[in-house]
Design a protein around this motif. Structure first.
Motif, PDB file in Angstrom:
ATOM      1  N   ALA A   1       0.842  -1.197   0.000  1.00 43.95           N
ATOM      2  CA  ALA A   1       0.000   0.000   0.000  1.00 43.95           C
ATOM      3  C   ALA A   1       0.881   1.251   0.000  1.00 43.95           C
ATOM      4  N   ASN A   2       0.346   2.335  -0.536  1.00 45.07           N
ATOM      5  CA  ASN A   2       1.119   3.575  -0.622  1.00 45.07           C
ATOM      6  C   ASN A   2       1.538   4.098   0.741  1.00 45.07           C
ATOM      7  N   GLN A   3       0.729   3.817   1.767  1.00 46.62           N
ATOM      8  CA  GLN A   3       1.038   4.311   3.112  1.00 46.62           C
ATOM      9  C   GLN A   3       1.734   3.258   3.975  1.00 46.62           C
ATOM     10  N   HIS A   4       2.139   2.159   3.373  1.00 47.41           N
ATOM     11  CA  HIS A   4       2.747   1.075   4.136  1.00 47.41           C
ATOM     12  C   HIS A   4       4.097   1.507   4.715  1.00 47.41           C
TER      13      HIS A   4
ATOM     14  N   ALA B   1       7.164   1.384   2.544  1.00 48.16           N
ATOM     15  CA  ALA B   1       7.219   2.221   1.341  1.00 48.16           C
ATOM     16  C   ALA B   1       8.486   3.055   1.262  1.00 48.16           C
TER      17      ALA B   1
ATOM     18  N   ALA C   1      -4.066  -2.435  -1.656  1.00 48.59           N
ATOM     19  CA  ALA C   1      -4.308  -0.990  -1.609  1.00 48.59           C
ATOM     20  C   ALA C   1      -5.075  -0.577  -0.353  1.00 48.59           C
TER      21      ALA C   1
ATOM     22  N   LEU D   1       0.590   0.401 -11.011  1.00 48.71           N
ATOM     23  CA  LEU D   1       1.590   1.387 -10.591  1.00 48.71           C
ATOM     24  C   LEU D   1       1.365   2.707 -11.307  1.00 48.71           C
TER      25      LEU D   1
ATOM     26  N   GLY E   1      -1.246   4.590  -9.705  1.00 49.70           N
ATOM     27  CA  GLY E   1      -0.956   4.990  -8.330  1.00 49.70           C
ATOM     28  C   GLY E   1      -1.707   4.211  -7.279  1.00 49.70           C
ATOM     29  N   TYR E   2      -2.243   3.039  -7.633  1.00 52.41           N
ATOM     30  CA  TYR E   2      -3.012   2.254  -6.665  1.00 52.41           C
ATOM     31  C   TYR E   2      -2.120   1.705  -5.553  1.00 52.41           C
ATOM     32  N   VAL E   3      -0.921   1.270  -5.917  1.00 49.16           N
ATOM     33  CA  VAL E   3       0.003   0.642  -4.969  1.00 49.16           C
ATOM     34  C   VAL E   3       1.426   1.062  -5.324  1.00 49.16           C
ATOM     35  N   GLN E   4       2.372   0.627  -4.485  1.00 48.43           N
ATOM     36  CA  GLN E   4       3.786   0.749  -4.791  1.00 48.43           C
ATOM     37  C   GLN E   4       4.375  -0.646  -4.952  1.00 48.43           C
TER      38      GLN E   4
END
Length: 309
Positions: A171-174, A177, A233, A250, A253-256
């Protein structure tokens, strides 16, 4: 003056946009490729592309030859197929199974193109997740299996299609990251989302976790790639996918995605074929079509005969 190999080289150069990648795809050294291009430029008396430009920019002469390649090469392939049919190689059966949930992205266009070119060949497609496809191939129940897990079976050959990097989607906020790459110990507290297959058939276990004797905190299964991405996500776990299968998610922008280890984990996808069918005209054409479609459709893959870098 012009030779067919020149047109193939220019077409590949246009697709790859790189001299290095073109040399890999054509199984040439960079020196041999440079010599071929220089020889062609001397023959026609014109420069084909502007050096040291990214992306690669073709000159007017280069574009004219590219147009010629686009006209001629499909005709040559079509003529070769017709000649194969005349030689008696048109009839046959191609029943296949896949051991890759994400393969439909390039396999279905390959099948569509092949069906148009070989309408006489009987085709069928099955998933290889609920039975053992490689033994079925050896028995003659199947004719081709797409797999990343080759097994030594008498009478079976494995033709490499391409190499891909295995990445971890988060997740982007993981918290991970901010790390440049993932280490096995990073997954000790994680929920790993996987396809419902045996662990020893998955890259993340075979090449990453098992050698380090590490197990994730929890395992969750999902049938579909999109479902896995949605779970990641929303912060419900992490998942491992090929780099090309993650491209669209990617970009949106759903995930990294992070490499597994500093060196990265690379794997090869193969077409498993019985030796007695390996040289049939329709099988050879299917394998060529699969490679062509893969490199046109997928991002981040490499020629399977070259080392990942």
């Amino acid at each position: 003056m012009l030779e067919l190999r020149h047109l193939k080289t220019l077409a590949t150069l246009k697709e790859s946009g790189s001299l290095v990648e073109t040399a890999e795809r054509l199984h040439l050294t960079q020196s041999a490729l440079s010599h071929q291009i220089k020889d062609l430029e001397e023959r026609i008396g014109c420069q084909l592309f502007i050096r040291k430009t990214k992306p690669l920019r073709f000159t007017t002469a280069g574009k004219r030859l590219l147009n010629l390649a686009q006209d001629v090469l499909p005709l040559v392939r079509s003529a070769e197929r017709d000649l194969s049919r005349l030689a008696g190689g048109e009839a046959g059966r191609l029943h296949m199974a896949i051991e890759c949930h994400s393969c439909y992205q390039w396999l279905m266009p390959t099948i569509d193109q092949f069906r148009n070119n070989w309408p006489e060949v009987e085709m069928d497609l099955a998933s290889g997740f609920n039975f053992a496809p490689l033994p079925a191939l050896a028995r003659g129940d199947l004719d081709l299996v797409v797999t990343a897990d080759p097994q030594e079976i008498t009478g079976i050959s494995y033709i490499p299609l391409f190499k891909y990097e295995s990445l971890l989607a988060i997740a982007n906020q993981h918290p991970l990251a901010n790390k440049p790459f993932i280490e096995p110990t990073d997954l000790i507290q994680e929920t790993l989302i996987i396809y419902p297959v045996e662990h020893d058939r998955l890259d993340i276990f075979k090449q990453f976790l098992d050698p380090a004797d590490i197990e994730p905190a929890h395992i969750r299964t999902a049938e579909l790639t999109l479902m896995m991405i949605q779970l990641v996500a929303s912060g419900r776990g992490v998942c491992n996918l090929p780099n090309w299968a993650l491209t669209e998610y990617l970009e949106k922008g759903y995930v990294q995605a992070k490499p597994l280890s500093a060196e990265g984990v690379w794997a090869t996808l193969y077409a498993a074929v019985r030796d007695d069918q390996l040289n049939t005209p329709f099988m050879k054409d299917f394998l060529l079509t699969a490679k062509d479609v893969s490199f046109e459709a997928l991002s981040g893959i490499k020629n399977a005969d070259t080392l990942a870098s």
